[in-house]
Design a protein around this motif. Structure first.
Motif, mmCIF file in Angstrom:
data_model
loop_
_atom_site.group_PDB
_atom_site.id
_atom_site.type_symbol
_atom_site.label_atom_id
_atom_site.label_comp_id
_atom_site.label_asym_id
_atom_site.label_seq_id
_atom_site.Cartn_x
_atom_site.Cartn_y
_atom_site.Cartn_z
ATOM 1 N N MET A 99 24.143 48.510 -66.167
ATOM 2 C CA MET A 99 23.390 47.570 -65.328
ATOM 3 C C MET A 99 22.338 46.875 -66.155
ATOM 4 N N GLY A 100 22.224 45.561 -66.014
ATOM 5 C CA GLY A 100 21.222 44.811 -66.746
ATOM 6 C C GLY A 100 20.541 43.797 -65.859
ATOM 7 N N HIS A 101 19.226 43.639 -66.072
ATOM 8 C CA HIS A 101 18.457 42.630 -65.347
ATOM 9 C C HIS A 101 17.952 41.575 -66.318
ATOM 10 N N SER A 102 18.184 40.304 -66.019
ATOM 11 C CA SER A 102 17.679 39.180 -66.792
ATOM 12 C C SER A 102 18.090 39.302 -68.263
ATOM 13 N N LEU A 103 17.150 39.501 -69.186
ATOM 14 C CA LEU A 103 17.528 39.688 -70.595
ATOM 15 C C LEU A 103 18.468 40.879 -70.744
ATOM 16 N N GLY A 104 18.270 41.918 -69.953
ATOM 17 C CA GLY A 104 19.168 43.068 -69.984
ATOM 18 C C GLY A 104 20.573 42.706 -69.532
ATOM 19 N N ALA A 105 20.683 41.773 -68.581
ATOM 20 C CA ALA A 105 22.003 41.326 -68.126
ATOM 21 C C ALA A 105 22.701 40.519 -69.215
ATOM 22 N N VAL A 106 21.934 39.684 -69.926
ATOM 23 C CA VAL A 106 22.501 38.941 -71.056
ATOM 24 C C VAL A 106 23.009 39.919 -72.113
ATOM 25 N N THR A 107 22.213 40.950 -72.384
ATOM 26 C CA THR A 107 22.613 41.956 -73.372
ATOM 27 C C THR A 107 23.870 42.684 -72.932
ATOM 28 N N ALA A 108 23.938 43.044 -71.648
ATOM 29 C CA ALA A 108 25.115 43.750 -71.132
ATOM 30 C C ALA A 108 26.373 42.904 -71.298
ATOM 31 N N LEU A 109 26.293 41.618 -70.964
ATOM 32 C CA LEU A 109 27.443 40.736 -71.139
ATOM 33 C C LEU A 109 27.795 40.594 -72.619
ATOM 34 N N ALA A 110 26.762 40.518 -73.469
ATOM 35 C CA ALA A 110 27.012 40.383 -74.910
ATOM 36 C C ALA A 110 27.680 41.628 -75.477
ATOM 37 N N MET A 111 27.410 42.788 -74.890
ATOM 38 C CA MET A 111 28.073 44.018 -75.344
ATOM 39 C C MET A 111 29.575 43.955 -75.100
ATOM 40 N N LEU A 112 29.983 43.091 -74.171
ATOM 41 C CA LEU A 112 31.402 42.896 -73.880
ATOM 42 C C LEU A 112 31.952 41.642 -74.567
ATOM 43 N N GLY A 113 31.111 40.980 -75.370
ATOM 44 C CA GLY A 113 31.532 39.749 -76.032
ATOM 45 C C GLY A 113 31.612 38.572 -75.096
ATOM 46 N N ALA A 114 30.943 38.651 -73.932
ATOM 47 C CA ALA A 114 31.118 37.650 -72.885
ATOM 48 C C ALA A 114 29.850 36.884 -72.551
ATOM 49 N N ALA A 115 28.781 37.029 -73.332
ATOM 50 C CA ALA A 115 27.539 36.288 -73.086
ATOM 51 C C ALA A 115 27.584 34.984 -73.860
#
Length: 241
Positions: A99-115
């Motif tokens: 789960m990620g909020h704001s910058l954390g959500a960007v990071t979470a998507l980037a961990m999947l190569g999808a940000a």
């Protein structure tokens, strides 16, 4: 206090342990926040048999670093990936929800190569894109049982468009996006467009709510929606091993 070695220094995290949890939630906070802001959220999830782990982003909370410069997205992904690996080593037999909020959500998507930014902001073949945005997953397949995104900024929501760079979200990965209709930091139109590109994404909109949903008057409803959604994911896993 629990720490681990991050990309640029010691990283602090919190864990709200419970006995025999059904699933684990790994939380990545937004800019200006840290794990200590999520005590209420973690305790509210306990009756749903969830054990929550929260990371202090570099320079935030008790983690070392500069709070004004938490790092590049590549560095944030590296820190978050190390954290997820630590959690998985501790709780290898439980489904893991990121789960990620704001910058954390960007990071979470980037961990999947999808940000991936919108093509109108950065050209698909730009050297900036290659340098600043992880285009390949940092986590192995099947590492996550689900993904929860809160207040995702537009700059990470170009993924899913035809011929977009980066790695598409796995079709089998359940994704919940929660977003305030009155979010001024991350206007809701971008997440609506992004959601329409991904059949696996469930978007929940909250009227009279802004960016920080878990700390606004609607926080109880948002937390309940997240808990119910995650429980549905875990039940589905149990039925279809």
């Amino acid at each position: 206090m629990p720490f681990f070695d991050g990309t640029r220094g010691r990283m602090h995290y919190r864990r709200w342990p419970i006995e025999n949890p059904r699933y684990i939630v790994v939380l990545l906070p937004g800019m200006g926040q840290h794990s200590g802001h999520y005590h209420r959220f973690a305790h509210t999830l306990k009756p749903a048999e969830a054990e929550v782990w929260g990371l202090d982003t570099s320079g935030h909370g008790l983690s070392e670093g500069d709070p004004q410069h938490p790092g590049t997205l590549v560095e944030l992904v590296d820190d978050a990936t190390r954290f997820v690996e630590l959690v998985r080593a501790t709780r290898p037999d439980r489904p893991l929800i990121l789960m990620g909020h704001s910058l954390g959500a960007v990071t979470a998507l980037a961990m999947l190569g999808a940000a991936i930014p919108d093509s109108g902001e950065v050209a698909p073949d730009s050297a900036v894109l290659e340098r600043d945005y992880p285009l390949r997953p940092a986590l192995p397949e099947q590492a996550l049982a689900g993904l929860v995104l809160s207040g995702v900024p537009k700059r990470a929501l170009g993924g899913g468009a035809p011929n977009a760079p980066g790695t598409p979200l796995p079709h089998e990965l359940p994704v919940l996006a929660v977003h305030g209709v009155d979010d001024r930091r991350a206007p809701i139109d971008a997440i609506r467009v992004w959601t329409s590109r991904h059949e696996s994404v469930d978007l929940r909109e909250y009227t009279d709510a802004g960016h920080d949903l878990l700390h606004e008057p609607v926080h109880a409803r948002v937390t309940a929606d997240i808990a119910n959604w995650i429980q549905g994911v875990v039940v589905g896993l149990a039925r279809h091993p």
